[in-house]
Every structure is written in structure tokens, then in C-alpha cells.
Motif scaffolding. Structure first.
Motif, PDB file in Angstrom:
ATOM      1  N   SER A  94       0.806  -1.202   0.000  1.00 55.18           N
ATOM      2  CA  SER A  94       0.000   0.000   0.000  1.00 55.18           C
ATOM      3  C   SER A  94       0.852   1.272   0.000  1.00 55.18           C
ATOM      4  CB  SER A  94      -0.954  -0.037   1.205  1.00 55.18           C
ATOM      5  OG  SER A  94      -1.928   0.969   1.118  1.00 55.18           O
TER       6      SER A  94
ATOM      7  N   ALA B 295     -12.524   3.562  -0.744  1.00 56.29           N
ATOM      8  CA  ALA B 295     -11.954   3.746   0.599  1.00 56.29           C
ATOM      9  C   ALA B 295     -11.600   5.195   0.886  1.00 56.29           C
ATOM     10  CB  ALA B 295     -10.724   2.859   0.773  1.00 56.29           C
TER      11      ALA B 295
ATOM     12  N   LEU C 186      -9.088   5.104   9.023  1.00 55.29           N
ATOM     13  CA  LEU C 186     -10.192   4.609   8.198  1.00 55.29           C
ATOM     14  C   LEU C 186     -11.341   4.205   9.115  1.00 55.29           C
ATOM     15  CD1 LEU C 186     -10.430   4.253   5.122  1.00 55.29           C
ATOM     16  CD2 LEU C 186      -9.786   1.860   5.427  1.00 55.29           C
TER      17      LEU C 186
ATOM     18  N   ASP D 147     -13.999  -1.822   2.323  1.00 52.40           N
ATOM     19  CA  ASP D 147     -13.149  -1.335   1.233  1.00 52.40           C
ATOM     20  C   ASP D 147     -11.673  -1.648   1.392  1.00 52.40           C
ATOM     21  OD1 ASP D 147     -15.458  -0.140   0.155  1.00 52.40           O
ATOM     22  OD2 ASP D 147     -15.151   1.651   1.405  1.00 52.40           O
ATOM     23  N   PHE D 148     -11.243  -1.950   2.599  1.00 53.27           N
ATOM     24  CA  PHE D 148      -9.830  -2.242   2.841  1.00 53.27           C
ATOM     25  C   PHE D 148      -9.592  -3.745   2.931  1.00 53.27           C
ATOM     26  CE2 PHE D 148      -6.126  -2.547   5.805  1.00 53.27           C
ATOM     27  CZ  PHE D 148      -5.196  -1.829   5.062  1.00 53.27           C
TER      28      PHE D 148
ATOM     29  N   THR E  46      -9.125   0.248  -2.414  1.00 54.90           N
ATOM     30  CA  THR E  46      -8.299   1.244  -1.718  1.00 54.90           C
ATOM     31  C   THR E  46      -7.333   1.930  -2.675  1.00 54.90           C
ATOM     32  OG1 THR E  46      -8.467   0.004   0.364  1.00 54.90           O
ATOM     33  CG2 THR E  46      -6.680   1.596   0.186  1.00 54.90           C
TER      34      THR E  46
ATOM     35  N   HIS F 211      -7.612  -5.175  -1.000  1.00 52.03           N
ATOM     36  CA  HIS F 211      -6.348  -4.466  -0.830  1.00 52.03           C
ATOM     37  C   HIS F 211      -5.354  -5.260   0.011  1.00 52.03           C
ATOM     38  CE1 HIS F 211      -3.809  -0.990  -1.052  1.00 52.03           C
ATOM     39  NE2 HIS F 211      -3.783  -0.808   0.253  1.00 52.03           N
TER      40      HIS F 211
END
Length: 258
Positions: free
Chosen positions: A100, A144, A157, A165-166, A214, A238
């Protein structure tokens, strides 16, 4: 006499040519890099070093020395400095892997002399001096992004965004456990720019998460293609390092061979 001179000159040329061309064995030895025996892992936003917990034992089982860096999540300079301290302690070739946001760190710190290869896991991969936000804006914004909330200078978050979303392809209980160890980041971290791009000189590998909410998967593909990375695509959220640990570990193992 002229014949003797020609013979002598020809012998000199043949000898020089033979000396200039290394033997096949020595040429192969020169081409084959030393295998990396160390792996340094760096986590991104919304996480801590434990996000690599599914990968570490797999690599250790193959005899590798593994270290997970605790990214301070304050500024890019601080994060790179923390990574460099760990790289300084490694003995021999080292694979540097980031997930990430920490692709920023891999890109900057990866020029370290100990680093033999880079691995990006659904990660940012900017060029030197590039405005990553401007690059990302060329692609549809991932869901995200709308889930980031701030408490003054610290961002994190939301639980809903984290679970959906993650870490959307993890069992809910596991995703909640990861949410519980989420570390907040400072706003200043997001404004940092790399000053160099290690992927321009180091062998690079990239794992694209095709179901990522993400970092846009198309942006991931663009960055992987631009760097000429050896790329795998995983039908993953992600957090492929947790939902697809076997495949991510295998990619890192490939990178240890250069």
C-alpha cells in the motif's frame, strides 16, 4: 620475415580477443546474482507491522531472515529513516517489500546498497519527485478514500470502510481484529514526495489486487507496467498479503533470486 611478422601480429590479435572474452563459466557467474537471504517488510496506512503475520512464517520456513518495519506514519522522511535503519542491519542481499502506502518507502529507501530487489504489494510506486495524488487522480477514485476520517492532525479509516473497502475479502472477525490494531497517520505523511525511484535500477515485482477498493487496480497495473515489474494479478481486496499469503510469499521468494 614478412610472414613471420604477419604470424606474430595475428597471434597477438587472437590472444587479445581471447583475453577480452570471458569463459562461459565466468560469464554465467557474472550474470547470476547472489541469492538474497534477508527480507525486510514495510506496512502501509491503516495497519502496523503485524499485517505481515501471514507472510513472515512462510518466509522463515524457507530459511530467510525476516524483519517487519514499524512505520511511524508521521512523515515520509521519518518512515524512510526507520526503514533505512533496518536495512543497515542486514548482512548480504536483501529484498525490500512494501504494501500500500509503503510503496513510497520502498521506492525511496530501495536504493540502499543492501537491497537486491523490490516487491510492491498493491502499493504506490511513484517516480522521483512525482506528485502521487496527481497521478492517482488520473484514475477513478477508489471507495476507501471517502472513508478516511480525521481527528485533528491524525487520520484513520472508519470501521465500515475498513471492513468493506480495505479488507473486504477477509472473514468479518479477522477484519475486525485488524481494525483494532489500526494505527493513525499524520496528514503530513500524505504530502511527502520521493526524491529517487529505486525501481529504475533494481529488479522489481508487483502484485496487483484486481478487486481493490483502496488503490485503483488500473492504477496498480499502470505503475507495474511503467516500472517493468514482473507482475502477478490476484483476485483480492487491498490486503492480499493476508487473504492470499501463499501467492505473496511466492512472489517474494522469486525476488530473492533477483
Amino acid at each position: 620475415m614478412d610472414m613471420d611478422r604477419r604470424t606474430f601480429a595475428t597471434s597477438l590479435l587472437m590472444g587479445a580477443a581471447a583475453a577480452a572474452v570471458p569463459s562461459r563459466a565466468s560469464a554465467q557467474a557474472a550474470r547470476k546474482p547472489e541469492r538474497a537471504n534477508n527480507v525486510v517488510l514495510v506496512h502501509g496506512l491503516f495497519a502496523d507491522g503485524s499485517s505481515w503475520s501471514e507472510i513472515i512464517p512462510r518466509l522463515q520456513a524457507r530459511g530467510l531472515n525476516v524483519t517487519s518495519v514499524q512505520n511511524p506514519l508521521t512523515t515520509l522522511e521519518d518512515a524512510v529513516a526507520a526503514c533505512r535503519k533496518v536495512l543497515d542491519r542486514q548482512v548480504g542481499p536483501t529484498v525490500l517489500a512494501g504494501h500500500s502506502f509503503s510503496g513510497m518507502i520502498v521506492t525511496e529507501a530501495g536504493v540502499h546498497s543492501n537491497v537486491s530487489a523490490l516487491v510492491y504489494v498493491a502499493a504506490r510506486a511513484p517516480d522521483a519527485g512525482e506528485d502521487y495524488a496527481a497521478l492517482a487522480a488520473r484514475f477513478p477514485s477508489p471507495p476507501a478514500s471517502a472513508g478516511i476520517i480525521y481527528d485533528g492532525d491524525e487520520g484513520r479509516l472508519s470501521e465500515q470502510a475498513f471492513l468493506r473497502d480495505f479488507a473486504g475479502d477477509l472473514p468479518a472477525a479477522k477484519a475486525r481484529a485488524l481494525f483494532a490494531v489500526q494505527q493513525p497517520f499524520r496528514r503530513a505523511l500524505l504530502s511527502g514526495r520521493t526524491t529517487q525511484a529505486a525501481w529504475r535500477t533494481k529488479p522489481s515485482f508487483y502484485a496487483v489486487s484486481t478487486e481493490d477498493r483502496t488503490i485503483n487496480p488500473q492504477l496498480q497495473r499502470y505503475m507495474a507496467s511503467r516500472m517493468g515489474a514482473r507482475t502477478v494479478e490476484l483476485r483480492s481486496s487491498h490486503v492480499s498479503l493476508i487473504s492470499h499469503p501463499r501467492e505473496i510469499a511466492a512472489l517474494i521468494l522469486k525476488a530473492t533470486d533477483g
